[in-house]
Structure formats: structure tokens, C-alpha cells
Enzyme design. Structure first.
Site, short mmCIF file in Angstrom:
data_model
loop_
_atom_site.label_atom_id
_atom_site.label_comp_id
_atom_site.label_asym_id
_atom_site.label_seq_id
_atom_site.Cartn_x
_atom_site.Cartn_y
_atom_site.Cartn_z
CG ASP A 462 -1.95 0.97 1.34
OD1 ASP A 462 -2.27 1.54 0.29
OD2 ASP A 462 -2.47 1.20 2.45
CD GLU A 465 -0.04 5.67 -3.62
OE1 GLU A 465 0.45 5.90 -2.50
OE2 GLU A 465 -0.80 4.72 -3.83
CG ASP A 547 -8.19 4.81 0.51
OD1 ASP A 547 -8.02 3.57 0.39
OD2 ASP A 547 -7.43 5.54 1.18
C1 NOJ Z 1 -4.75 3.21 2.61
C2 NOJ Z 1 -5.33 2.11 1.79
O1 NOJ Z 1 -5.81 2.59 0.57
C3 NOJ Z 1 -6.39 1.39 2.59
O2 NOJ Z 1 -6.92 0.35 1.81
C4 NOJ Z 1 -5.79 0.88 3.88
O3 NOJ Z 1 -6.79 0.26 4.64
C5 NOJ Z 1 -5.18 2.03 4.67
N1 NOJ Z 1 -4.21 2.70 3.86
C6 NOJ Z 1 -4.52 1.56 5.96
O4 NOJ Z 1 -3.47 0.72 5.70
#
Ligand code: NOJ
Length: 890
Positions: A462, A465, A547
Site C-alpha cells: 500500500d 505512490e 480508497d
Molecule cells: C490506505 C489504503 O488505501 C487502505 O486500503 C488501507 O486500509 C489504509 N491505507 C490503511 O493501511
């Protein structure tokens, strides 16, 4: 060919001393590429290089060596002068005719235009609107004075909300225009939450590609998101072409559409304009002519999606966070208790010891290996999250080693380690742009190094970027320094969009390494999910769309998003089912599962602050519907796995826009609320809240477009549609997903959804046959151990082609053959037969089989249709066989 700087609008005369390469002009190179037999050209590469510019590595595969194509003829053609202009000499190159047509490239050295003509028609033009411009690299002297004759101030340093970009190389942008002649639609260049057919940006913001961690993204905006693939498609009835700009810097693309647009003239065309902040101009024009050709051409350049493990095509259950081992065990048990299949349970950041990745919170997860083994005993896996920021803590071994070895991204001074802010607080970032650092990172995934891990633990990358909470736009400063393999150094500016892909790559390499250590050459295939992506990401693992929110708009926009990511050569992708932020209503959650089962990557996920939403928490009715949807996914796994085999060979999307499968239709160019799942299934999900406020009885309907070229069968009832009127109203209550089976196809399926994909491995297959208007159909099944590289190492796989013609169903194994399996094709379902009982069937061995009128599917609520059904055939999937169906007249 050398080219010279064109005066800019602001510019007066130049002083060559201003430029770094005063003696060496940027050079334009044209290459014609092709991969088929013969001399046919399939792609043209236009490179405008200037010494000192960053060239993107690790994206193109095979070095393109054998792909270069000879030119059949080259001639100079004079174009008579216009007014006071002198005569112009055009360079015309012709290529042998191939499947992609007879192509000609016409170069105008004077105007620096390149035109591509197919069969005499202009299809694409480079620099047709004279927008090509390259900000030549400036000399040391000019840098010191922070000034050239055309540029001062902003060109040499910028401020953004308190962040300073020192721009040590001054202005470095490159820009060009590209016209798609005779076309009205362009697609691709993800990731954006916008319509599938890209919109005209005249007077609006351009599409931006710059990998960013975006908080609560809008559902209709060309703004940048987590990933970038600078690959654009254009399609019109009968012709598809593509353009891939290999450049990993921040990029902007304007789209100007067709007729009547004052900037474009009166012809049908789409004009596009591309600007990258730095780097090389390296442009590939892909010549089609069909959608499948463009996918294949892009896969030849950047690689395909390697076959994933079968488990990863099952359902993934995720949440931020499953709290502790008891929680994991309860959720896992809940799936069994309620008869819902799933394959993978995910742990988010809270499972770690203070956001130190590859560690465990020992109070919450005291026995992680035992926990993983318990899941593995049921054929299930676990995934843990691992982000690229490393907590700055002398006692954290990853940080200690990375610091000692100087493995972090450097500040703009090129010396000190960059420190940013992310989940753990102060953190540094592994410099995965360097192969040695990637190799070291890969080693950290061995069972010995990753304590508490087992061979059934996989990874989620995660925030790559990369996300830097205190950085400009929540990412890294552009003037940070990376080291590349040849000990060259580049600014972050040059490599930003590729950074996340390299982190993903290093992690996937780590899985392969671990697999070899555990299993030898038949290592298990890697599984790593990434949020950031770039061209080439498809070689390393799936991505998801980040998200999103629990609302109907985000459900709807997930379709064009995942479709355009599929078009961009990255089929293994999906959106968080249910929506990440907020709490979905039971109706929205139900509809989202009914869509999510067709995302190639299928995961439910939710934010820390949301209410729990495991499927059984909403009562029997909702559970029943979600269970039926997930079971449907599991019954379709043989078809889906075969689609993934195909994409590994030819780069085709798994989830496909309607026009991809029906390229000569005009009406489908903008359709994005229904799609094809492979070639055989049309999915028209319900994406709107039902009319009835009382959820329990809420029903829905929708308009469905069935392309007239095909015969269609309702996948639930078997009803045949020979659609003269392609648009129809279809009732879809909450139990119903509108799915249509395309005549002409044979689909392999397994009837019984069990608790995980592994538990279904020995189950028999059903073949669903949907004859077209001529009574014919074809299909295929790919099969292997679903786990290892034995299919590559020893041809332990099976590829069987099915055909149906003159009522003869034939199975012909065509490749592989070293897989030993006794699995049967036990049930055959033929759609579109009026009186199923008035048929008889006989196998090639002379055995009679009883023909019955039976349900199309044995699965739950999908059993109300009737078709011709043959059961207990005793036919083996690994052998050639046939079944002759005969209509009995009495
Ligand atoms: C951002 C991610 O996009 C999300 O899916 C994740 O739950 C959170 N970070 C926490 O790790």
C-alpha cells in the site's frame, strides 16, 4: 535525424551557450516494429532523444531486438510549394502488407510531422498541430545564473504550499500533439474516476497522471489518482489503434474532440496533447487493426500478466483491521458457518508492532504461524500489509540494515537519507529504483527473515505512490535523488510514476525467491497487491482502485475505472467491494457484491471507522444474496482462470468494454454500465438504488443493450434473445444479476461452490453450450495445479478446445498434456433447445447418455431455467472425446 529547437511563443533568439548539448542536437529516430511472421509492421516508435534525459528502464520487455521491421520501399516525394513556402520533401516509407493492413509512414522533415496511413487512409498524425516542443536541457552556466533567454524565475525553482522544488536542472518538459484521424473516441490513460470514453478537455482541466495518495477522491474528475499508465486507445467501427508514451514523469493530457471544434477543423478526429515534466520522448504507435491486436501489441512491448495462483481469483476478505487472532478465527469460522466461500483473509497495518512492517503486535497476534496454518488447513491463505516507508528506529532491523547499507532515497543534497512522515511517524523510503536494493528487499521475504511468516502468507503493498504525509501533494519532493543501476543518479521527478511499480516488483521477486527456497523449482507463484501502478505493473501482480466510498456513484464509476485499467494492459484489478469510506446500506452492499464478482480482483474492504460488514451481519436475506453472488464467482472460476491463461498469452483484458467484443458497432462506444466478462458473458449489473424504500422488497430493473450481431441467452433462465431491438427493459430484483450468455460460446464451470477454490480442485466440470444462429459454438478450458510453475517447467497443464457443430460436441486437448488428472466433465448443458427430452446423445465410445430437461445451474437461486442437460457422462477432461446429440422424431 537531428532536429533543432523551435522558437517558443515567449522566445526571441537563442544563444546556443545556454544549452547543455550545444553541439549535439536532439535526434529523432523512427523504428518500425512487428512481431508476426513476414515483414508486416505493427507498431511505430518515435524517439526524440537528447543526451542527459532520463530513459525509463524495466518497462519494455525483450529489448525489442527481433521486432524491428524492414521497410519495403522508401522514396522522397516532393510537395509543391504553397505561397511563398519552398517545396517540401516528404520521406515516404512503405511496409509489406500484413494483418494490420498496408501501412505507410510519411515524415515531413521540415515540419517534423509523422503521419501513419493504413490502406491509403490517414489514421494517426504526430505533430500535425505543431505542438511538439522540447525544453532543451540548459547549460551549467545558465543553471548557475538561473536564467536563459526564454526563462527565469519559476523555471529554476518553485514553491508549492510551503514546499520548495529546487529544480536543479531547470525547465525540462517535453510536449507533443497526436491526432487520431477519423476517430471520435479515445480511452485509457488510467487512473481517473471519469467516463470510459475520455471527455473533451477544452476549457477544462486536462487528464493528469501523477501517482498520488488521494483522500476521498471525487467520482468524476480527471485529477490524478494512485496509478498511471500513459497508454491511450482510439477506436471507431472497424479500427482500433493505440499510443503509448513511455515516460514516468508527471504528465498531462488534453483531449480535443472532433467535428466543429474550432481547434481541429471539420474532420472527425480526436486531437490529443501530451506534456511530461521531464524525461525522454519515447512514443509507440500501435496499429491494430482490431482491439485484440492492440492489446497484443502493447503486451509485446511491456509484457503480459503472468498466470496468477488460482486462490487469488477467489474472494478476499479484508478490513482495516481484523483485531487479533480470535477475531481472525471468528471471521474465518463465520464464512464456514454461513456457507460463504472465500480464499484469503487480510491484515491491515494494525497487526504490526508499531507500523514496523514484517513484525507482529505480540499481544494481538502472539502466534501468527499457528494462525496462518489454521487457515491453510482449510485451503486458505493470509495476506499482510507491507508499505514502502520504514520506521526510523535504531532497534528496527529493517531500518538498521537499510541505513547501514545506504539503501534509502536521498535528499536533494544527494548525500543524506530522506525522512518523511507516514503511518509510523518519521520514516525513510527504500530506494527501489536500484536493482541491488530491490534484491535485498526481496530477500527480506524469506521465512527466516520475515519472522512469523509461513509459505501461505502473501503481501499487500500500500502507500507506494509513494505516500508521504508531510510532502507536497502527500508525496515526495521532486528534487529527491535516486540511484539507478549504472550508478547514475536521477531526480524523483523523472521516475515518480514508476516508483510504486518497482516496489511491487521487488516484493513479487521476494515471493518467487521464498517459493524457490521452500519448494525448489516448482515454487508457488507470487501474489502481491499494489495500490500504485505504472506500465509493466501487470507483470508483478494485481492492483485495486484505492480508497473509494460507500455510495452509488462510486459503485458506478468503478466500472469505467476497472475497464480502462483492463484496457491499459492491467487486467488483474478491482475496486473495494462495499466502498472503503462510510457504511453501505444493505442494498448497496448487495448490489456491490453482484458487481464485484466480476472484477478480476475481488476483495471486500472497509475503513477502520466503519461498522463491521461481514456478509452474515445483515440478516438472512442479505446473506443469502451475497452468498449466491460469491458462489457464482466460484462456479465461474474455471472460465475465469482460462481467461487469465489467455491474457498471459495475448494481453487481452478480462473485463472488457462492449466495443472491444463488438468492434463494428457504433452504438457501443460510450457504454460503460454494462460490460463483457471475457468473450462469452455480458454483465449488466444494477447500479442504482431500487424504487422501493422498503429494502426487503426493493426491486430494480434496467435497460440492457444486447448487440444484434449475436444470439443471447439469459444465463439464469436460458431464454433466448435474437435481438432485433437491442435495448430492452430487464427486471432485476435484489436476487437477480442480469447476465447474458453469448451464442457461439462454450463455458466451463463447476457446479458446487465449496469453502475455498482449493477445495474445488478435484470437482467435475460442467460445460454450458450456447449455440449461435448457425448452431455452432466454441470454447476452451485451461487447467493446471493452480499454484506452481510446474506448468512452465514440465508442461503440467492442459488446454482443451471445445467445439459444437452439427450437434456434435467435441473436446480436443491441444497443448500441455503432462498434467495427470482424473477430473471429469460430468454435466453438459445445451441452451436454446426447445424440447430437451426429444433428444438422444451418444459418446464417441458408443455409450448412450440420457437427455433431460434440467436446470441450467445447480446453484441456489439460479436453478429456475430449463435446458437440455446430460448428466454423469463419465468423460475425462484430459482425454479427447465427443458427444453426438440427435433429435428424436416421434
Ligand atoms: C490506505 C489504503 O488505501 C487502505 O486500503 C488501507 O486500509 C489504509 N491505507 C490503511 O493501511
Amino acid at each position: 535525424m537531428p532536429i533543432v529547437e523551435r522558437p517558443s511563443s515567449t522566445g526571441g533568439g537563442y544563444d546556443e551557450e545556454e544549452f547543455l548539448n550545444a553541439e549535439v542536437f536532439p535526434t529523432l529516430a523512427l523504428e518500425a516494429l512487428g512481431w508476426g511472421d513476414g515483414g508486416a509492421v505493427e507498431a511505430v516508435r518515435i524517439t526524440i532523444d537528447e543526451p542527459g534525459r532520463h530513459k525509463v528502464g524495466d518497462v519494455l520487455v525483450d529489448g525489442l531486438g527481433p521486432a524491428r521491421r524492414p521497410i519495403r520501399s522508401v522514396e522522397y516525394r516532393a510537395v509543391p510549394s504553397m505561397g511563398s513556402m519552398p517545396d517540401q520533401q516528404l520521406l515516404v516509407m512503405q511496409f509489406d502488407e500484413g494483418a494490420a493492413g498496408a501501412w505507410e509512414i510519411i515524415l515531413n522533415p521540415e515540419l517534423l510531422t509523422v503521419e501513419l496511413l493504413r490502406d491509403g487512409h490517414r489514421e494517426m498524425s504526430f505533430n500535425g498541430r505543431s505542438q511538439f516542443h522540447i525544453e532543451r536541457l540548459v547549460s551549467k552556466a545558465a543553471l548557475e545564473q538561473k536564467k536563459t533567454s526564454t526563462c527565469t524565475n519559476m523555471c529554476f525553482a518553485e514553491q508549492f504550499r510551503g514546499h520548495k522544488d529546487s529544480k536543479p536542472n531547470g525547465p525540462t518538459a517535453v510536449m507533443f500533439d497526436l491526432g487520431f484521424e477519423g476517430y471520435s473516441h479515445v480511452y485509457g490513460i488510467p487512473e481517473h474516476a471519469t467516463p470510459l470514453s475520455l471527455e473533451d478537455t477544452h476549457g477544462k482541466e486536462p487528464y493528469r497522471m501523477y501517482n498520488l495518495d488521494v483522500f476521498k477522491y471525487l467520482d468524476d474528475s480527471p485529477a490524478a489518482l494512485y496509478g498511471s499508465i500513459p497508454f491511450m486507445w482510439s477506436h471507431k467501427p472497424g479500427s482500433s489503434v493505440g499510443a503509448f508514451f513511455l515516460n514516468s514523469a508527471e504528465m498531462w493530457v488534453d483531449v480535443l474532440k472532433g467535428k466543429g471544434n474550432p481547434q481541429l477543423g471539420t474532420r472527425d478526429r480526436v486531437g490529443t496533447q501530451w506534456i511530461a515534466e521531464s524525461g525522454q520522448l519515447d512514443l509507440f504507435l500501435l496499429m491494430g487493426p482490431g482491439p485484440a491486436d492492440v492489446s497484443r501489441q502493447y503486451a509485446r512491448l511491456t509484457g503480459g500478466t503472468p498466470l496468477p495462483q488460482l486462490f487469488s481469483l477467489g474472494y478476499h476478505q479484508c478490513r482495516w483491521n481484523y483485531k487479533n487472532e480470535a477475531d481472525v478465527s471468528a471471521v474465518d469460522g463465520g464464512f464456514d458457518e454461513h456457507g460463504v466461500p472465500y480464499d484469503v483473509l487480510w491484515l491491515d497495518i494494525e497487526h504490526t508492532d508499531g507500523k514496523r512492517y514484517q513484525t507482529w503486535d505480540s499481544a494481538l497476534f502472539p502466534t501468527p504461524q499457528r494462525m496462518q496454518r489454521e487457515l491453510a488447513a482449510k485451503g486458505r491463505k493470509m495476506v499482510t500489509i507491507i508499505d514502502p516507508h520504514v520506521k526510523i528506529d535504531e532497534d528496527y532491523v529493517t531500518h538498521k540494515l537499510a541505513t547501514e547499507q545506504k539503501y534509502y532515497v536521498l535528499n536533494s543534497d544527494g548525500e543524506t537519507d530522506f525522512e518523511g512522515w507516514c503511518w509510523p511517524g518519521a520514516a525513510s523510503y527504500l530506494d527501489v529504483m536500484h536493482a541491488d536494493i530491490r534484491e535485498w528487499w526481496a530477500q527480506q521475504f524469506s521465512l527466516a527473515n520475515y519472522s512469523g511468516s509461513t509459505e501461505t502468507l502473501y503481501t499487500w503493498n500500500d502507500m507506494n505512490e509513494p505516500s508521504v504525509f508531510n510532502g507536497p501533494e502527500i508525496t515526495m519532493q521532486k528534487d529527491l535523488v535516486h540511484r539507478l543501476d549504472s550508478d547514475r543518479r536521477v531526480e524523483h521527478r523523472d521516475v515518480h510514476n514508476a516508483f510504486g511499480m518497482h516496489y511491487h516488483q521487488a516484493t513479487a521477486d521476494g515471493h518467487v525467491l521464498r517459493g524457490r527456497q521452500v519448494y525448489g523449482e516448482d515454487a508457488d507463484r507470487p501474489f502481491v497487491l499494489s495500490r500504485a501502478f505504472f506500465s509493466g505493473t501487470q507483470r508483478h501482480g494485481p492492483i485495486w482502485t484505492g480508497d473509494n466510498a460507500a455510495n452509488w456513484d462510486h459503485l458506478r464509476v468503478s466500472l469505467p475505472m476497472v475497464l480502462s485499467i483492463n484496457l491499459a494492459g492491467l487486467p488483474f484489478s478491482g475496486a473495494d467491494v462495499g466502498g472503503f469510506f462510510g457504511d453501505p446500506s444493505p442494498e448497496l452492499l448487495t448490489r456491490w457484491y453482484q458487481v464485484g464478482i466480476f472484477y478480476p480482483f475481488f476483495r471486500g474492504h472497509a475503513h477502520l471507522d466503519t461498522r463491521r460488514r461481514e456478509p452474515w451481519l445483515f440478516g438472512e436475506e442479505v446473506l443469502g444474496r451475497i452468498r449466491a453472488a460469491i458462489r457464482m464467482r466460484y462456479t465461474l472460476l474455471p472460465y475465469l482462470y482460462t481467461l487469465f491463461y489467455e491474457t498471459s498469452q495475448n494481453g487481452a483484458p478480462v473485463m472488457r468494454p462492449m466495443w472491444y467484443e463488438f468492434p463494428s458497432s457504433k452504438a457501443l462506444a460510450e457504454v460503460q454500465d454494462q460490460f463483457m466478462f471475457g468473450p462469452a458473458l455480458l454483465i449488466a449489473p444494477v447500479l442504482k438504488k431500487g424504487p422501493n424504500p422498503e429494502f426487503s422488497t426493493a426491486s430494480g430493473w434496467r435497460q440492457v443493450l444486447l448487440p444484434t450481431e449475436a444470439r443471447w441467452y439469459d444465463f439464469r433462465t436460458g431464454q433466448t434473445f435474437n435481438s432485433k431491438f437491442p435495448s430492452m427493459k430487464y427486471d432485476a430484483d435484489l436476487d437477480t444479476i442480469p447476465i447474458f450468455f453469448r451464442g457461439g460460446h462454450i463455458l466451463p464451470r463447476r457446479e458446487t461452490a465449496r469453502r475455498s477454490s482449493q477445495a474445488m480442485q478435484q470437482d467435475p466440470y460442467t460445460l454450458v453450450v450456447g449455440p449461435d444462429a448457425d448452431g455452432k459454438a466454441v470454447g476452451r478450458l485451461y487447467l493446471d495445479d493452480g499454484r506452481s510453475y510446474a506448468y512452465e517447467n514440465r508442461a503440467e497443464f492442459l488446454l482443451t478446445e471445445f467445439s459444437f457443430e452439427n450437434n456434435l460436441l467435441k473436446a480436443t486437448p491441444t497443448a500441455g498434456g503432462e498434467l495427470r488428472t482424473d477430473v471429469l466433465v460430468d454435466r453438459i448443458v445445451v441452451l436454446g433447445v426447445k424440447s430437451p427430452k426429444k433428444w438422444s446423445a451418444k459418446t464417441h465410445a458408443g455409450q448412450s447418455l440420457e437427455c433431460q430437461a434440467g436446470p441450467i445451474s445447480l446453484q441456489g437461486s439460479w436453478d429456475d431455467g430449463q435446458a437440455l442437460v446430460v448428466r454423469r457422462t463419465g468423460l475425462r477432461v484430459a482425454e479427447p472425446w465427443s458427444v453426438q446429440f440427435t433429435e428424436v422424431w416421434w
